[in-house]
Design an enzyme around this catalytic site. Structure first.
Site, short mmCIF file in Angstrom:
data_model
loop_
_atom_site.label_atom_id
_atom_site.label_comp_id
_atom_site.label_asym_id
_atom_site.label_seq_id
_atom_site.Cartn_x
_atom_site.Cartn_y
_atom_site.Cartn_z
N LEU A 226 0.84 -1.21 0.00
CA LEU A 226 0.00 0.00 0.00
C LEU A 226 0.87 1.25 0.00
O LEU A 226 0.88 2.02 -0.95
CB LEU A 226 -0.92 -0.01 1.23
N ASP A 227 1.59 1.45 1.08
CA ASP A 227 2.49 2.59 1.25
C ASP A 227 3.77 2.06 1.88
O ASP A 227 3.85 1.95 3.10
CB ASP A 227 1.83 3.64 2.14
#
Length: 441
Positions: free
Chosen positions: A124-125
């Site tokens: 995701l990040d």
């Protein structure tokens, strides 16, 4: 039939395995130091095998990698160098969701010579943030625009109906990683100037942000400067990558730091202590003045009624017995234990992921503002938004590498169209998609 090795059977593994098993041409080996966790994730389903693996057993690790067509590591990043070297040795592609380290980056030539890709930052990040950003960046450039500012924000939060405690935060997994991350400093580029923020000054670099209906707090996340070149944004005036929380988080972390709760030095008590006495021991507070007053004095400018309420609710001022004698305990570990007890998601409570990009660019003398937002909620089946958004990019990339859609070698992150276009399209197919607003300003 293609064989995929999944290293690690923790929080993210279940949605990753579930996605890959939809393809009947894949069989999976799930390896974990705890066999019961690997068995739980594999679920004794067709085309799955659960095995016990201590990553320190390098010979067994190499045997598993030699017998597989692709490896996905969900283990801590500190173990990835060993895994990557084994993958190069046996010409096995590797995917992880962790940041590229300098040591991994040095393996680029060896990976290319072996003809394999080591695809990092595929979660995701980092991960979805890179892909969604690059898709917009490349569209703006292709349309003749010049980007002057890019701000990227991401946070894992409690969904509105689950946001029920004074901290306005809940944990899907161990809070320790979140607390350790709260001790990082940051660097970013603002109006053509490098801003270097020490951790103890982070509260000065916090600003409000509204995304959809949510009023949030943003603060810079680690070092944003390398992304100027990685995103091919040389000449940009402002670039910053940020973490999102509900308001008050940064000052609460500052208060915890000043009081001493981030101390990781372990201590052992030879006798059973009350919580008051244990905290005095861990935080080096003499008997006499009450803890509340000491905390207030140590926190200084960060002490507020809101923070006092958070500490009260967590039970820091309760004088209950603590059965921790003859155990090694540190201040941060004690805090983590309270957070796990009181700030974990309950069954059927949903989490929420918010990812938001803010671009300012100029085209034909006119300034534009492009906003791109992803808000993803946990599912009723218990699969969290965080687990899905970390797992799916890695799983989708594995599928596309084995099917030949992604055909690259060397150490890569997902900033190339060959990666981000098909992966983002498949994420959309899975219900994970962005909403965009592009307007003149």
């Amino acid at each position: 039939m293609k064989k995929i090795l999944v290293l690690g059977a923790g929080y993210v593994a279940q949605p990753l395995v579930n996605y890959l098993l939809k393809n009947t041409q894949f069989e999976l080996v799930v390896a974990d130091v705890h066999l019961e966790q690997a068995e739980r994730v594999s679920g004794n389903r067709a085309r799955t095998q659960a095995v016990s693996l201590d990553i320190r057993e390098n010979e067994k690790l190499e045997q598993l990698i030699e017998q597989t067509d692709l490896a996905i590591s969900l283990l801590p990043y500190t173990l990835h160098l060993q895994i990557a070297k084994a993958c190069i040795k046996f010409r096995t592609p590797l995917i992880t969701a962790s940041y590229v380290t300098p040591e991994i980056r040095k393996l680029d030539t060896e990976a290319k010579e072996a003809g394999i890709v080591i695809l990092k930052e595929m979660g995701l990040d980092p991960g979805i943030d890179h892909m969604s950003a690059m898709q917009v960046i490349d569209k703006i450039k292709a349309d003749g625009g010049k980007i002057s500012s890019f701000k990227s924000y991401c946070g894992g939060l409690a969904a509105p109906e689950a946001n029920t405690n004074p901290w306005r935060y809940k944990f899907s997994w161990s809070p320790k990683g979140v607390l350790l991350a709260a001790q990082n400093g940051a660097k970013f580029f603002d109006k053509n100037q490098i801003v270097d923020v020490e951790n103890d000054r982070m509260w000065e670099q916090t600003w409000p942000l509204q995304v959809d209906k949510f009023n949030l707090e943003a603060y810079p996340n680690r070092d944003s400067l390398p992304y100027i070149s990685r995103y091919k944004l040389e000449g940009i005036e402002t670039l910053v990558r940020c973490t999102l929380r509900f308001p008050g988080w940064v000052k609460t972390m500052a208060a915890l730091r000043e009081i001493g709760f981030f101390d990781s030095e372990s201590q052992k008590s030879a006798e059973k202590l009350s919580r008051d006495k244990l905290l005095r021991q861990l935080l080096h507070i003499p008997n006499g003045t009450g803890l509340r007053q000491i905390f207030k004095e140590r926190a200084g400018q960060f002490w507020t009624e809101e923070i006092e309420e958070r500490f009260d609710w967590l039970g820091l001022f309760e004088n209950t017995p603590e059965n921790r004698h003859n155990e090694n305990t540190s201040a941060i570990d004690f805090l983590v234990s309270l957070m796990i007890e009181k700030m974990s998601f309950a069954k059927n409570e949903r989490d929420m992921v918010v990812l938001h990009h803010d671009f300012i660019y100029e085209k034909a003398g006119i300034r534009h503002n492009w906003l791109s937002s992803l808000i993803e909620y946990g599912r009723p089946d218990g699969t969290s938004a965080m687990a899905r958004t970390v797992a799916y990019p890695a799983a989708i990339a594995a599928r596309f590498i084995l099917e030949g859609t992604i055909n690259l070698s060397g150490v890569q992150i997902p900033v190339l169209p060959q990666i981000y276009n098909p992966v983002l399209q498949e994420l959309t197919n899975q219900g994970i998609h962005f909403s965009d607003i592009n307007k003149k300003i």
